[in-house]
Scaffold this motif. Structure first.
Motif, PDB file in Angstrom:
ATOM      1  N   PHE A  36       0.811  -1.214   0.000  1.00 21.83           N
ATOM      2  CA  PHE A  36       0.000   0.000   0.000  1.00 21.83           C
ATOM      3  C   PHE A  36       0.848   1.269   0.000  1.00 21.83           C
ATOM      4  O   PHE A  36       0.316   2.370   0.140  1.00 21.83           O
ATOM      5  CB  PHE A  36      -0.921   0.019   1.224  1.00 21.83           C
ATOM      6  CG  PHE A  36      -1.892  -1.128   1.268  1.00 21.83           C
ATOM      7  CD1 PHE A  36      -2.632  -1.480   0.159  1.00 21.83           C
ATOM      8  CD2 PHE A  36      -2.051  -1.875   2.424  1.00 21.83           C
ATOM      9  CE1 PHE A  36      -3.509  -2.544   0.196  1.00 21.83           C
ATOM     10  CE2 PHE A  36      -2.935  -2.934   2.470  1.00 21.83           C
ATOM     11  CZ  PHE A  36      -3.674  -3.276   1.350  1.00 21.83           C
ATOM     12  N   LEU A  37       2.147   1.112  -0.148  1.00 24.13           N
ATOM     13  CA  LEU A  37       3.037   2.275  -0.155  1.00 24.13           C
ATOM     14  C   LEU A  37       3.470   2.608  -1.579  1.00 24.13           C
ATOM     15  O   LEU A  37       3.667   1.697  -2.394  1.00 24.13           O
ATOM     16  CB  LEU A  37       4.283   1.995   0.700  1.00 24.13           C
ATOM     17  CG  LEU A  37       4.077   1.891   2.214  1.00 24.13           C
ATOM     18  CD1 LEU A  37       5.378   1.456   2.872  1.00 24.13           C
ATOM     19  CD2 LEU A  37       3.608   3.208   2.806  1.00 24.13           C
ATOM     20  N   PRO A  38       3.620   3.888  -1.902  1.00 24.62           N
ATOM     21  CA  PRO A  38       4.218   4.250  -3.198  1.00 24.62           C
ATOM     22  C   PRO A  38       5.606   3.624  -3.326  1.00 24.62           C
ATOM     23  O   PRO A  38       6.253   3.319  -2.329  1.00 24.62           O
ATOM     24  CB  PRO A  38       4.303   5.778  -3.114  1.00 24.62           C
ATOM     25  CG  PRO A  38       3.266   6.173  -2.117  1.00 24.62           C
ATOM     26  CD  PRO A  38       3.221   5.051  -1.106  1.00 24.62           C
ATOM     27  N   LYS A  39       6.068   3.440  -4.536  1.00 25.88           N
ATOM     28  CA  LYS A  39       7.308   2.697  -4.775  1.00 25.88           C
ATOM     29  C   LYS A  39       8.493   3.246  -3.992  1.00 25.88           C
ATOM     30  O   LYS A  39       9.303   2.490  -3.457  1.00 25.88           O
ATOM     31  CB  LYS A  39       7.623   2.699  -6.271  1.00 25.88           C
ATOM     32  CG  LYS A  39       6.711   1.798  -7.094  1.00 25.88           C
ATOM     33  CD  LYS A  39       7.143   1.770  -8.553  1.00 25.88           C
ATOM     34  CE  LYS A  39       6.238   0.829  -9.359  1.00 25.88           C
ATOM     35  NZ  LYS A  39       6.624   0.816 -10.801  1.00 25.88           N
ATOM     36  N   GLU A  40       8.616   4.578  -3.936  1.00 27.78           N
ATOM     37  CA  GLU A  40       9.753   5.175  -3.249  1.00 27.78           C
ATOM     38  C   GLU A  40       9.732   4.825  -1.759  1.00 27.78           C
ATOM     39  O   GLU A  40      10.755   4.465  -1.171  1.00 27.78           O
ATOM     40  CB  GLU A  40       9.759   6.699  -3.430  1.00 27.78           C
ATOM     41  CG  GLU A  40       9.976   7.165  -4.861  1.00 27.78           C
ATOM     42  CD  GLU A  40       8.709   7.090  -5.701  1.00 27.78           C
ATOM     43  OE1 GLU A  40       7.630   6.745  -5.145  1.00 27.78           O
ATOM     44  OE2 GLU A  40       8.794   7.364  -6.910  1.00 27.78           O
ATOM     45  N   ALA A 344      -4.220   7.359  -2.815  1.00 31.16           N
ATOM     46  CA  ALA A 344      -5.077   6.175  -2.663  1.00 31.16           C
ATOM     47  C   ALA A 344      -4.363   5.069  -1.891  1.00 31.16           C
ATOM     48  O   ALA A 344      -4.943   4.435  -1.000  1.00 31.16           O
ATOM     49  CB  ALA A 344      -5.500   5.666  -4.042  1.00 31.16           C
ATOM     50  N   LEU A 345      -3.105   4.840  -2.230  1.00 30.96           N
ATOM     51  CA  LEU A 345      -2.328   3.810  -1.537  1.00 30.96           C
ATOM     52  C   LEU A 345      -2.149   4.155  -0.057  1.00 30.96           C
ATOM     53  O   LEU A 345      -2.282   3.287   0.815  1.00 30.96           O
ATOM     54  CB  LEU A 345      -0.962   3.654  -2.202  1.00 30.96           C
ATOM     55  CG  LEU A 345      -0.929   2.937  -3.557  1.00 30.96           C
ATOM     56  CD1 LEU A 345       0.433   3.094  -4.207  1.00 30.96           C
ATOM     57  CD2 LEU A 345      -1.273   1.462  -3.407  1.00 30.96           C
ATOM     58  N   LEU A 346      -1.845   5.406   0.233  1.00 28.90           N
ATOM     59  CA  LEU A 346      -1.634   5.808   1.618  1.00 28.90           C
ATOM     60  C   LEU A 346      -2.919   5.699   2.441  1.00 28.90           C
ATOM     61  O   LEU A 346      -2.865   5.355   3.625  1.00 28.90           O
ATOM     62  CB  LEU A 346      -1.088   7.237   1.669  1.00 28.90           C
ATOM     63  CG  LEU A 346       0.373   7.389   1.231  1.00 28.90           C
ATOM     64  CD1 LEU A 346       0.765   8.864   1.160  1.00 28.90           C
ATOM     65  CD2 LEU A 346       1.308   6.645   2.177  1.00 28.90           C
ATOM     66  N   ILE A 347      -4.060   5.996   1.815  1.00 28.61           N
ATOM     67  CA  ILE A 347      -5.344   5.813   2.518  1.00 28.61           C
ATOM     68  C   ILE A 347      -5.532   4.335   2.860  1.00 28.61           C
ATOM     69  O   ILE A 347      -5.924   3.978   3.968  1.00 28.61           O
ATOM     70  CB  ILE A 347      -6.517   6.334   1.669  1.00 28.61           C
ATOM     71  CG1 ILE A 347      -6.447   7.865   1.559  1.00 28.61           C
ATOM     72  CG2 ILE A 347      -7.862   5.916   2.281  1.00 28.61           C
ATOM     73  CD1 ILE A 347      -7.454   8.459   0.604  1.00 28.61           C
ATOM     74  N   LEU A 351      -5.836   2.600   6.521  1.00 31.74           N
ATOM     75  CA  LEU A 351      -6.939   1.677   6.818  1.00 31.74           C
ATOM     76  C   LEU A 351      -6.402   0.314   7.264  1.00 31.74           C
ATOM     77  O   LEU A 351      -6.964  -0.319   8.167  1.00 31.74           O
ATOM     78  CB  LEU A 351      -7.832   1.514   5.586  1.00 31.74           C
ATOM     79  CG  LEU A 351      -8.670   2.718   5.183  1.00 31.74           C
ATOM     80  CD1 LEU A 351      -9.394   2.443   3.859  1.00 31.74           C
ATOM     81  CD2 LEU A 351      -9.687   3.074   6.273  1.00 31.74           C
ATOM     82  N   PHE A 352      -5.327  -0.133   6.627  1.00 33.55           N
ATOM     83  CA  PHE A 352      -4.702  -1.412   6.979  1.00 33.55           C
ATOM     84  C   PHE A 352      -4.287  -1.420   8.448  1.00 33.55           C
ATOM     85  O   PHE A 352      -4.602  -2.347   9.205  1.00 33.55           O
ATOM     86  CB  PHE A 352      -3.497  -1.650   6.064  1.00 33.55           C
ATOM     87  CG  PHE A 352      -2.536  -2.706   6.553  1.00 33.55           C
ATOM     88  CD1 PHE A 352      -2.893  -4.048   6.552  1.00 33.55           C
ATOM     89  CD2 PHE A 352      -1.266  -2.347   7.009  1.00 33.55           C
ATOM     90  CE1 PHE A 352      -2.002  -5.025   6.992  1.00 33.55           C
ATOM     91  CE2 PHE A 352      -0.379  -3.310   7.458  1.00 33.55           C
ATOM     92  CZ  PHE A 352      -0.740  -4.646   7.444  1.00 33.55           C
ATOM     93  N   TRP A 353      -3.575  -0.388   8.883  1.00 31.97           N
ATOM     94  CA  TRP A 353      -3.143  -0.303  10.280  1.00 31.97           C
ATOM     95  C   TRP A 353      -4.324  -0.116  11.215  1.00 31.97           C
ATOM     96  O   TRP A 353      -4.399  -0.764  12.268  1.00 31.97           O
ATOM     97  CB  TRP A 353      -2.141   0.847  10.452  1.00 31.97           C
ATOM     98  CG  TRP A 353      -0.760   0.488  10.033  1.00 31.97           C
ATOM     99  CD1 TRP A 353      -0.240   0.575   8.770  1.00 31.97           C
ATOM    100  CD2 TRP A 353       0.284  -0.053  10.854  1.00 31.97           C
ATOM    101  NE1 TRP A 353       1.065   0.139   8.754  1.00 31.97           N
ATOM    102  CE2 TRP A 353       1.423  -0.245  10.018  1.00 31.97           C
ATOM    103  CE3 TRP A 353       0.383  -0.376  12.203  1.00 31.97           C
ATOM    104  CZ2 TRP A 353       2.628  -0.756  10.496  1.00 31.97           C
ATOM    105  CZ3 TRP A 353       1.597  -0.880  12.687  1.00 31.97           C
ATOM    106  CH2 TRP A 353       2.696  -1.074  11.840  1.00 31.97           C
TER     107      TRP A 353
END
Length: 391
Positions: A36-40, A344-347, A351-353
Motif C-alpha cells: 500500500f506504499l508508493p514505490k519510493e 489512494a495507496l496511503l489511505i 486503513l490497513f493499520w
C-alpha cells in the motif's frame, strides 16, 4: 467505546520483552503493508525491515524454555506433567488460530468456487509446511506451525533424554539445544548442496519450513538456560551482549549478503536468531516503564498474536474490496495520476493499520483473554496439579 477497547495491563509483565515483541509485530506489519506504499516509500520501508518472525521465535523459545526448566527442576517428571504443559500452551495458542482458520475456510468455500477444503485439512494439524513453504491459503500460518511443533517436540525430546538416559535436567536441556541447532543447520546445508541453481523460491522453501527454522527457537531456549543456570554470567555481561547484538544487526543492514547463497540459505537465520538472543539479557532486565511510550508498546505487545493472525488477511480484503479506479473516476480528482495513486495507496495503508489494530483489540479482549481464563479454570488446574508433585 473507550471501555470497549480498553485493555488491562498486568503489572507483572516484563516491559523489555514487550518492547521486543512489539517491534517484532511492527516489522511483520510493515512487511505486509508494503503493497500500500508508493514505490519510493516501499523501497525505503524494505531497507529498514528486520526479521520480525525471527524475533518472535527467539522470544518464544526464551519464555517457553524458562517455563520448562522451572517445571522440570521443581517437580517430579512424569507424563502427566508433560500433558499439563501442552494443555496450558494449547489453550494459549490454538483457540485464536482455529477461529481464524475456520472463518477463512468458510469464506473460501462460499466465495471461491475453486477452493478444495480437503486440500487444506493439514492446516488443522500444523502439517502445511513440514519441509516446504505453505500454499497461498493462510500463508502466515507457517510460523505458527513451527511454534506448535516446537511446543510438542522439544519437551518430548527432553522427556525422553531424562527417562531413557537418566541424565540431569540441566544436561538434557543443553543436549537438546545443541542437537537441534546442529541438526537443523545441517539440514539447511544439505538442502543447499542439493540445489542445481539458486532462486528466491529455494530460499522461501527453506525459510518457511518447519525443518528449516526450528533451530531459531532454540536460541531462545539457550537464553533461558543461561538465565536459569548461569544467572551471574547472564546479568554481568548483559551490556556486552547488547552491544554485540546491535552490531550484528547493523551489519545485516550495512552489508547485506543476499548474493552469498550459502549464507542466505544456511546461516542467515542462525545469525539473525543469535543477534536477538544477545539482546535478551539486557531487555529482560527492563522490568517496567512509564509514559505514553510504555503504554503504546505494551498494548501492541498484548495484541501481537491477534495482530499476526489478522493483519495479512485485512490487507487482502482492502486490496480486493476497495476499487480505487471507480473512486477516482467518481470524484473526478484533478490531481495528476502519480499523486492520485499515491494518495489512494496511503489511505489504504492507514486503513490497513487502523482495521488491523481495532479488530485485534476486539479479538484479544473478547476471545483470547476468555480462552486464557478458561485455561485457569478449576478443572484444568486440578488436572495439572494432580501430576505436579514437588521434588
Amino acid at each position: 467505546m473507550k471501555n470497549i477497547l480498553k485493555i488491562e495491563i498486568n503489572k507483572n509483565r516484563v516491559f523489555g520483552l514487550d518492547i521486543l515483541r512489539a517491534f517484532a509485530i511492527i516489522f511483520v506489519m510493515l512487511t505486509h503493508g508494503a503493497n500500500f506504499l508508493p514505490k519510493e516509500l516501499a523501497a525505503l520501508n524494505k531497507k529498514l525491515l528486520f526479521d520480525g518472525v525471527g524475533i518472535f521465535f527467539v522470544l518464544s523459545g526464551f519464555l517457553i524454555g524458562g517455563i520448562l526448566i522451572k517445571l522440570l527442576e521443581s517437580y517430579h517428571i512424569n507424563k502427566g506433567l508433560l500433558f499439563g504443559f501442552w494443555i496450558k500452551r494449547w489453550f494459549r495458542t490454538l483457540p485464536n488460530y482455529y477461529l481464524v482458520l475456520t472463518i477463512l475456510f468458510i469464506i473460501s468455500i462460499i466465495f471461491n468456487s475453486s477452493f478444495d477444503p480437503l486440500k487444506y485439512l493439514n492446516y488443522f494439524l500444523f502439517l502445511q509446511n513440514v519441509s516446504e513453504a505453505p500454499l497461498s491459503f493462510f500463508s502466515e500460518s507457517w510460523s505458527l506451525s513451527i511454534e506448535e511443533w516446537f511446543y510438542i517436540s522439544i519437551p518430548l525430546l527432553i522427556f525422553i533424554l531424562l527417562k531413557i538416559f537418566k541424565i540431569s535436567v540441566k544436561t538434557s536441556i543443553l543436549v537438546s539445544i545443541i542437537s537441534i541447532i546442529f541438526s537443523i543447520t545441517l539440514y539447511r546445508y544439505i538442502y543447499y548442496l542439493k540445489l542445481d541453481d539458486y532462486t528466491y523460491e529455494n530460499f522461501e522453501q527453506i525459510r518457511y519450513a518447519i525443518l528449516g527454522r526450528l533451530d531459531s527457537l532454540m536460541y531462545g531456549v539457550l537464553g533461558a538456560y543461561l538465565y536459569y543456570y548461569k544467572n551471574n554470567f547472564w546479568n554481568k555481561n548483559k551490556l556486552l551482549f547488547l552491544i554485540t547484538g546491535i552490531c550484528l544487526i547493523l551489519i545485516f543492514y550495512i552489508f547485506p549478503l543476499d548474493s552469498n547463497y550459502i549464507f542466505r540459505i544456511v546461516f542467515s537465520f542462525s545469525l539473525t536468531s543469535f543477534s536477538i538472543f544477545l539482546l535478551l539479557p539486557y531487555f529482560n532486565s527492563i522490568k517496567t516503564g512509564k509514559g505514553i511510550f510504555y503504554k503504546i508498546l505494551t498494548h501492541i505487545s498484548l495484541i501481537s498474536y491477534s495482530l499476526y493472525l489478522l493483519n495479512l488477511q485485512i490487507s487482502y480484503v482492502l486490496e480486493h474490496c476497495i476499487n480505487w479506479n471507480k473512486f477516482i473516476i467518481l470524484y473526478n480528482t484533478y490531481i495528476s495520476d502519480k499523486y492520485t495513486w499515491a494518495i489512494a495507496l496511503l489511505i489504504n495503508y492507514i486503513l490497513f493499520w487502523g482495521f488491523s489494530i481495532l479488530l485485534s483489540i476486539l479479538l484479544y479482549k473478547y476471545y483470547e483473554i476468555p480462552m486464557m481464563q478458561l485455561r485457569d479454570h478449576k478443572i484444568i488446574q486440578n488436572f495439572t496439579k494432580k501430576y505436579m508433585i514437588k521434588k
